[in-house]
Design a protein around this motif. Structure first.
Motif, PDB file in Angstrom:
ATOM      1  N   TRP A  35       0.842  11.975   1.290  1.00 25.93           N
ATOM      2  CA  TRP A  35       1.620  11.090   2.138  1.00 25.93           C
ATOM      3  C   TRP A  35       0.871   9.808   2.480  1.00 25.93           C
ATOM      4  N   ILE A  36      -0.273   9.588   1.856  1.00 22.52           N
ATOM      5  CA  ILE A  36      -1.082   8.419   2.180  1.00 22.52           C
ATOM      6  C   ILE A  36      -0.335   7.105   1.923  1.00 22.52           C
ATOM      7  N   PRO A  37       0.389   6.932   0.810  1.00 21.58           N
ATOM      8  CA  PRO A  37       1.093   5.648   0.610  1.00 21.58           C
ATOM      9  C   PRO A  37       2.082   5.337   1.735  1.00 21.58           C
ATOM     10  N   GLU A  38       2.838   6.345   2.164  1.00 18.30           N
ATOM     11  CA  GLU A  38       3.806   6.117   3.230  1.00 18.30           C
ATOM     12  C   GLU A  38       3.113   5.815   4.564  1.00 18.30           C
ATOM     13  N   LEU A  39       2.018   6.512   4.825  1.00 22.62           N
ATOM     14  CA  LEU A  39       1.280   6.276   6.066  1.00 22.62           C
ATOM     15  C   LEU A  39       0.655   4.878   6.079  1.00 22.62           C
ATOM     16  N   VAL A  40       0.169   4.449   4.923  1.00 23.91           N
ATOM     17  CA  VAL A  40      -0.408   3.106   4.821  1.00 23.91           C
ATOM     18  C   VAL A  40       0.666   2.044   5.072  1.00 23.91           C
ATOM     19  N   ALA A  41       1.858   2.254   4.526  1.00 25.08           N
ATOM     20  CA  ALA A  41       2.951   1.313   4.763  1.00 25.08           C
ATOM     21  C   ALA A  41       3.304   1.251   6.248  1.00 25.08           C
ATOM     22  N   LEU A  42       3.335   2.415   6.906  1.00 22.42           N
ATOM     23  CA  LEU A  42       3.612   2.448   8.348  1.00 22.42           C
ATOM     24  C   LEU A  42       2.522   1.714   9.122  1.00 22.42           C
ATOM     25  N   LEU A  43       1.280   1.896   8.713  1.00 21.78           N
ATOM     26  CA  LEU A  43       0.164   1.225   9.372  1.00 21.78           C
ATOM     27  C   LEU A  43       0.292  -0.290   9.241  1.00 21.78           C
ATOM     28  N   LEU A  44       0.636  -0.761   8.064  1.00 25.04           N
ATOM     29  CA  LEU A  44       0.809  -2.199   7.851  1.00 25.04           C
ATOM     30  C   LEU A  44       1.969  -2.753   8.680  1.00 25.04           C
ATOM     31  N   PHE A  45       3.051  -1.993   8.745  1.00 24.50           N
ATOM     32  CA  PHE A  45       4.196  -2.414   9.546  1.00 24.50           C
ATOM     33  C   PHE A  45       3.802  -2.566  11.017  1.00 24.50           C
ATOM     34  N   LEU A  46       3.094  -1.581  11.547  1.00 26.18           N
ATOM     35  CA  LEU A  46       2.679  -1.624  12.949  1.00 26.18           C
ATOM     36  C   LEU A  46       1.723  -2.793  13.207  1.00 26.18           C
ATOM     37  N   THR A  47       0.821  -3.022  12.264  1.00 27.77           N
ATOM     38  CA  THR A  47      -0.136  -4.122  12.423  1.00 27.77           C
ATOM     39  C   THR A  47       0.569  -5.473  12.417  1.00 27.77           C
TER      40      THR A  47
END
Length: 305
Positions: A35-47
């Motif tokens: 699930w790392i790709p999806e989590l990274v996308a969420l992290l970028l969105f939040l940032t």
């Protein structure tokens, strides 16, 4: 929201908890790695939502300087390192390959969040992430030319393009939502987003450490060696960059130095053989320790007060 603000206040501890969970819960690490790709996308969105389009785009005049920093970090450093190996007649061992790939890689997605924890400006780190990933197809070609039998460069370029699309898509969505829904984000809201971001970062690191527990059980001395190299490279690049940039009066010394040491070299794994990937997976796990301990162990460097 109160709970998120509390987590933001103790964000460094949240990152350490993620590291410990990656060590102590190998089953969870194996699940989360997918699930790392999806989590990274969420992290970028939040940032992107936290920074907002105004702050992120406020210094577009810095674009040329940002591009120069990218060329130094992703091109000059790895090419200089590999040329030095060639002049000394030294082979490209797995250790040397790991060092070269780290120096050739763009910023990790969490660099802006580390800057926030260290009271730095996250916007320059986000700009370095986007521009560094965009320029990777150009900066990596000379590096690959100096790496014998590295693999298909097309695979790496495709991976870089996919990552760039994720970064741009997540950032655009975050900027748009911030602009249209919360143009004036209050301080309490920023802290709440920081707390949520710390949770996502802690979850991401668990998945990235999936190779650590097996290595610890099979060959702890080899793991210790890789961990020592990871700390020396990461903190060495950060310290050298910060001292150099601060001496020259560079205004974004903190976020730039954080990016210098924290790179997304896992991008290059798609072009590596399984034989070359195996030790580098261990190094990838070890690299999470200095990365996620940066806000704790390097606080005196970046904020000596």
């Amino acid at each position: 929201m109160t709970a998120l603000i509390f987590i933001a206040r103790y964000g460094k501890l949240a990152l350490i908890c993620g590291l410990l969970a990656g060590l102590l819960l190998p089953g969870l690490a194996q699940v989360l790695r997918w699930w790392i790709p999806e989590l990274v996308a969420l992290l970028l969105f939040l940032t992107a939502f936290r920074i907002g389009p105004v702050d992120a785009l406020a210094n577009l005049g810095e674009l040329g300087r940002t591009a120069l920093v990218v060329l130094v970090l992703q091109l000059a450093l790895p090419v200089g390192f590999l040329l030095m190996l060639g002049l000394l007649g030294l082979p490209v061992t797995p250790l040397a390959l790991a060092l070269a790939l780290v120096m050739a890689a763009p910023s990790v997605t969490g660099a802006a969040n580390f800057a926030i924890l260290l009271n730095g400006d996250p916007a320059p780190a986000l700009r370095l992430l986007i521009l560094g990933t965009a320029l990777l197809p150009l900066t990596c070609i000379p590096v690959f030319a100096l790496l014998p039998g590295f693999g298909d460069i097309g695979d790496v370029l495709a991976a870089a393009l996919r990552l760039l699309m994720v970064i741009l898509g997540a950032a655009a969505l975050g900027f748009a939502l911030r602009h249209w829904r919360v143009p004036d984000l209050p301080e309490q809201g920023r802290k709440a987003i920081d707390g949520l971001t710390m949770i996502v970062l802690a979850v991401v690191v668990i998945g990235l450490m999936s190779a650590i527990r097996p290595a610890l059980e099979s060959d702890p001395l080899d793991l210790l060696l890789w961990a020592g190299v990871a700390f020396a490279l990461n903190f060495g690049l950060q310290g050298l960059s910060y001292v150099t940039l601060r001496r020259n009066g560079y205004p974004a010394a903190v976020p730039t130095s954080i990016v210098a040491g924290n790179r997304n070299f896992a991008l290059f794994f798609v072009a590596l053989s399984p034989e070359a990937t195996e030790p580098l997976l261990i190094f990838l796990g070890c690299y999470q320790f200095p990365m996620y301990l940066t806000p704790t162990l390097l606080r005196r460097l970046y904020d000596p007060r």
